[in-house]
Design an enzyme around this catalytic site. Structure first.
Site, PDB file in Angstrom:
ATOM      1  N   TYR A  79       3.734  -6.490  17.504  1.00  0.00           N
ATOM      2  CA  TYR A  79       3.992  -5.632  16.336  1.00  0.00           C
ATOM      3  C   TYR A  79       4.742  -4.366  16.773  1.00  0.00           C
ATOM      4  CZ  TYR A  79       3.114  -2.211  12.644  1.00  0.00           C
ATOM      5  OH  TYR A  79       3.262  -1.234  11.694  1.00  0.00           O
ATOM      6  N   ASP A 111       9.750  -7.462  -3.389  1.00  0.00           N
ATOM      7  CA  ASP A 111       8.537  -7.762  -2.623  1.00  0.00           C
ATOM      8  C   ASP A 111       8.239  -9.244  -2.775  1.00  0.00           C
ATOM      9  OD1 ASP A 111       5.652  -7.824  -1.780  1.00  0.00           O
ATOM     10  OD2 ASP A 111       5.879  -5.644  -1.801  1.00  0.00           O
ATOM     11  N   ASN A 112       7.787  -9.895  -1.716  1.00  0.00           N
ATOM     12  CA  ASN A 112       7.442 -11.319  -1.852  1.00  0.00           C
ATOM     13  C   ASN A 112       5.958 -11.514  -2.180  1.00  0.00           C
ATOM     14  OD1 ASN A 112       6.136 -10.887   0.542  1.00  0.00           O
ATOM     15  ND2 ASN A 112       7.249 -12.433   1.723  1.00  0.00           N
ATOM     16  N   LYS A 167       8.655  -2.757  15.915  1.00  0.00           N
ATOM     17  CA  LYS A 167       8.985  -1.417  15.388  1.00  0.00           C
ATOM     18  C   LYS A 167       9.981  -0.714  16.310  1.00  0.00           C
ATOM     19  CE  LYS A 167       6.777  -1.606  11.587  1.00  0.00           C
ATOM     20  NZ  LYS A 167       7.490  -1.599  10.310  1.00  0.00           N
ATOM     21  N   ASN A 218      -9.637  -4.383   9.471  1.00  0.00           N
ATOM     22  CA  ASN A 218      -9.574  -3.972  10.883  1.00  0.00           C
ATOM     23  C   ASN A 218      -9.603  -2.459  10.988  1.00  0.00           C
ATOM     24  OD1 ASN A 218      -9.065  -6.578  12.035  1.00  0.00           O
ATOM     25  ND2 ASN A 218      -7.007  -6.456  11.141  1.00  0.00           N
ATOM     26  N   SER A 257       6.110   3.606  13.202  1.00  0.00           N
ATOM     27  CA  SER A 257       4.678   3.822  13.414  1.00  0.00           C
ATOM     28  C   SER A 257       4.447   4.578  14.708  1.00  0.00           C
ATOM     29  CB  SER A 257       4.006   2.448  13.502  1.00  0.00           C
ATOM     30  OG  SER A 257       2.711   2.556  14.014  1.00  0.00           O
ATOM     31  N   ALA A 258       3.348   5.291  14.763  1.00  0.00           N
ATOM     32  CA  ALA A 258       2.933   5.956  16.001  1.00  0.00           C
ATOM     33  C   ALA A 258       2.681   4.935  17.103  1.00  0.00           C
ATOM     34  CB  ALA A 258       1.667   6.768  15.742  1.00  0.00           C
ATOM     35  N   ARG A 301     -13.078  -0.920  21.536  1.00  0.00           N
ATOM     36  CA  ARG A 301     -12.221  -2.043  21.113  1.00  0.00           C
ATOM     37  C   ARG A 301     -11.045  -2.130  22.092  1.00  0.00           C
ATOM     38  NH1 ARG A 301      -9.610  -1.738  15.099  1.00  0.00           N
ATOM     39  NH2 ARG A 301      -8.599   0.077  15.998  1.00  0.00           N
ATOM     40  N   TYR A 349       0.825  -1.218   0.000  1.00  0.00           N
ATOM     41  CA  TYR A 349       0.000   0.000   0.000  1.00  0.00           C
ATOM     42  C   TYR A 349       0.862   1.272   0.000  1.00  0.00           C
ATOM     43  CZ  TYR A 349      -3.278   3.456   1.962  1.00  0.00           C
ATOM     44  OH  TYR A 349      -4.026   4.577   2.215  1.00  0.00           O
TER      45      TYR A 349
END
Ligand code: NAD
Ligand code: UD1
Length: 335
Positions: free
Chosen positions: A149, A32-33, A153, A195, A125-126, A289, A12
């Site tokens: 995750y 890229d795989n 990072k 998600n 990432s934030a 959530r 993306y």
């Protein structure tokens, strides 16, 4: 002109960054795989740019393919997107996440070192800020992880911080990237039930899903729903161009937030998307959530000072471009 390797360049953010780099006059090679990219992405990139795309189908965990790329091309810098990115899945499969996200980075760095390439932009990432009341968040906020995750990072950032002075590293902490390219020929295309908010709303707009569940309306925010800093993926892509230019020109690294500094609630996004697609979108209020924070917004000043980066596109632009993409309004001339 400098030649850049994009790992995960068919994904993306990677595919949008490919286009921004070509626009800025760079040569670009993709590795890229295709574990999370459609096989027709390279052909679409070729259609948009009108030139062949150099694409290697391979894994960042495969040292031989990395050696091959660095021997076939004189690479000046790398943008490392390739990673697994689903927070929930990382709780189920922490070892897979560490293997790909940490192991893949180490493998790449070692191949780069071997080839004498010491300029890298890293997709952070934030999420590295964890759950914090300090909003908007400055880059010197302490890092903490709330998922495997996020751990990967933070580990990636820390590994990069150990590199010697002849390396220049750009750590880019993305807030919430949304939207699609102006051509409507590439965009975010999740296989399963999304998600994330905007891909979910998009599927309500196309009729693939019945209605959005709004996770919580009792937060301390203007309308009670969660606030996030949504950034147009084309702005984000342009941030990578500025980051690379800075690394290549100055040899100095940077760690910056890429966000707008503006917060939007879930209902702000629903209304903006509704406007973009010209229909009411069904939603219901659902419980909060697990793991969600009320507000997450960037302090964007450092990216402006260090890179001259400023997000230009509005929430309306983000929703219009997403809708054009998911509703198939392909355009050959995005301008
Ligand atoms: P994406 O899944 O669309 O892109 C990642 C690409 O990497 C995919 O094309 C996938 O096929 C490829 N890939 C995965 N594992 C690979 C491997 N072992 N070897 C080679 N290629 C591999 O994700 P994205 O949203 O474009 O995210 C890009 C990067 O930005 C990731 O590192 C992600 O963690 C980070 N990030 C994303 C967001 C977001 O909201 N999308 C937010 C913050 C950070
Ligand atoms: C999520 C990830 C984060 C990642 C970011 C990238 C989690 C816990 N965090 O963040 O690591 O960097 O995506 O974009 O997964 N919402 C709804 N209904 C939905 C989906 C979302 O109300 O069906 C709400 C959420 O409660 C939140 C907002 O929309 O308030 C945005 O959610 P989402 O797009 O999933 O992003 P984040 O939670 O910020």
């Amino acid at each position: 002109m400098a030649k850049i390797l994009l790992t995960g360049g068919a994904g993306y953010i990677g595919s949008h960054t490919y286009l921004a780099l070509i626009d800025a006059g760079f040569d670009v090679v993709i590795l890229d795989n295709f574990s999370n990219a459609k096989p027709d992405v390279p052909a679409r990139l070729e259609d948009i740019t009108g030139r062949p795309a150099h694409v290697y189908e391979g894994d960042v965990l495969d040292r031989a393919v990395l050696e091959q790329v660095f021997s076939d091309h004189t690479i000046d810098g790398v943008v490392h997107f390739a990673a697994l990115k689903a927070v929930g899945e990382s709780v189920e499969k922490p070892l897979d996440y560490m293997q790909t996200n940490v192991g893949g980075l180490l493998n790449l760095l070692s191949a780069m070192d071997h080839a004498g390439v010491r300029r890298i932009v890293f997709s952070s990432s934030a999420t590295v800020y964890g759950d914090t009341d300090i909003q908007p968040i400055p880059e010197d906020h302490p890092r903490t992880y709330t998922s495997p995750y996020a751990f990967t990072k933070i580990a990636g950032e820390q590994i990069l911080e150990q590199l010697p002075d002849d390396w220049a590293v750009g750590i880019l902490r993305y807030f919430n990237p949304v939207g699609a390219h102006g051509s409507a020929m590439i965009g975010e295309d999740p296989e399963d039930i999304p998600n994330n908010l905007v891909p979910y709303i998009a599927k309500v707009a196309t009729g693939e899903l019945e209605r959005l569940s709004v996770f919580g309306d009792d937060y301390d925010t203007p309308d009670g729903t969660g606030v996030r800093d949504y950034i147009h993926v084309e702005d984000l892509a342009e941030g990578h161009v500025l980051s690379l230019k800075s690394l290549l020109e100055t040899g100095e690294g940077h760690t910056v937030n890429l966000g707008t500094g503006e917060g939007s609630t879930v209902l702000d996004v629903v209304h903006a998307y509704s406007e973009a697609c010209g229909q009411d979108l069904a939603y219901k209020i659902a419980p909060r959530r697990d793991g969600d924070v009320a507000v997450l917004t960037a302090r964007p000043e450092r990216a402006k000072e260090h890179l001259g980066f400023e997000a230009k596109r509005s929430l309306a632009d983000m929703c219009r471009s997403s809708w054009a993409w998911v509703s198939g309004q392909r355009r050959n001339d995005p301008n």
